[in-house]
Motif scaffolding. Structure first.
Motif: not given
Length: 228
Positions: A158-165, A200-206, A210-214
């Motif tokens: 979880x630490x320093x992890x920004x990719x949601x998948x 694998x893409x999951x939209x981030x909370x913010x 990265x949120x522009x990907x689909x």
């Protein structure tokens, strides 16, 4: 005279046959009756090079400030895997290969002028592959392999992890390998390529770049060492 000619011919034939036999080096066949047993067990470990590939870039992703296309890359990172293998022979040249592997991946995404984001996680993987073997030549033979692999993410850093998948994945796998028989075991180095089939893409909370990907899929190249 005829008897003398016959004896001379016999001696010459025997000498020639002996010389021919000495010219060919005998090679011992290890585990000669290996293929008579349909079920075999072993273990494997491998080195991996893995990354993501995504749709919608660079033309669809746009920098909110400048309005220009936003470049994106996924640099390859190295990991490893280890596990057990089970092989079952369907015929002389076709074998089913499965098992349970534990793999560590650290896949990364880099947007232009932004911080590198990654997802470092541990996966449980169950391959179900068909192995097409060539004819055995003394103590070696080649093979091709293809099939599917189910992956389940067991733990993520979880630490320093920004990719949601997503935490599960189905992959298409194929590769080539080489079997070498030794006295007490069989060693098989193998190159295998894996393409993730599901998104694998999951939209981030913010909202961010990265949120522009689909669409987000994985890609992995592995160098695997099998021992049976």
């Amino acid at each position: 005279m005829k008897k003398g000619y016959l004896i001379s011919f016999a001696i010459a034939f025997l000498l020639g046959f002996t010389a021919l036999g000495q010219g060919k080096k005998y090679i011992q066949l290890h585990d000669e009756f290996y293929d008579e047993k349909p079920l075999h067990f072993g273990f494997m470990f491998g080195l991996t090079s893995s990354n993501y590939y995504a749709n919608g870039f660079p033309s669809v992703l746009v920098n909110d400030v400048t309005g220009e296309p936003l470049s994106l890359s996924s640099p390859r990172s190295f990991g490893f895997q280890i596990g057990g293998i089970v092989n079952y022979a369907l015929s002389k040249h076709v074998e089913v290969k499965s098992g349970l592997n534990i793999a560590l991946y650290d896949r990364q995404i880099q947007f232009a002028n932004e911080e590198l984001i990654s997802r470092e996680s541990t996966w449980l993987e169950i391959p179900m592959l068909l192995k097409f073997r060539s004819v055995r030549r003394q103590n070696h033979r080649m093979y091709l392999i293809s099939g599917l692999k189910l992956g389940l993410e067991a733990n993520v850093k979880k630490k320093n992890t920004a990719v949601t998948a997503n935490t599960s994945e189905l992959s298409l796998e194929y590769g080539i390998g080489f079997e070498r028989f030794y006295r007490f075991f069989k060693f098989s180095p193998e190159i295998r390529i894996s393409h993730g089939l599901n998104n694998l893409f999951v939209p981030p909370g913010t909202t961010n770049s990265y949120s522009k990907l689909s669409q987000l899929n994985s890609h992995t190249i592995s160098l695997i060492f099998n021992f049976e």
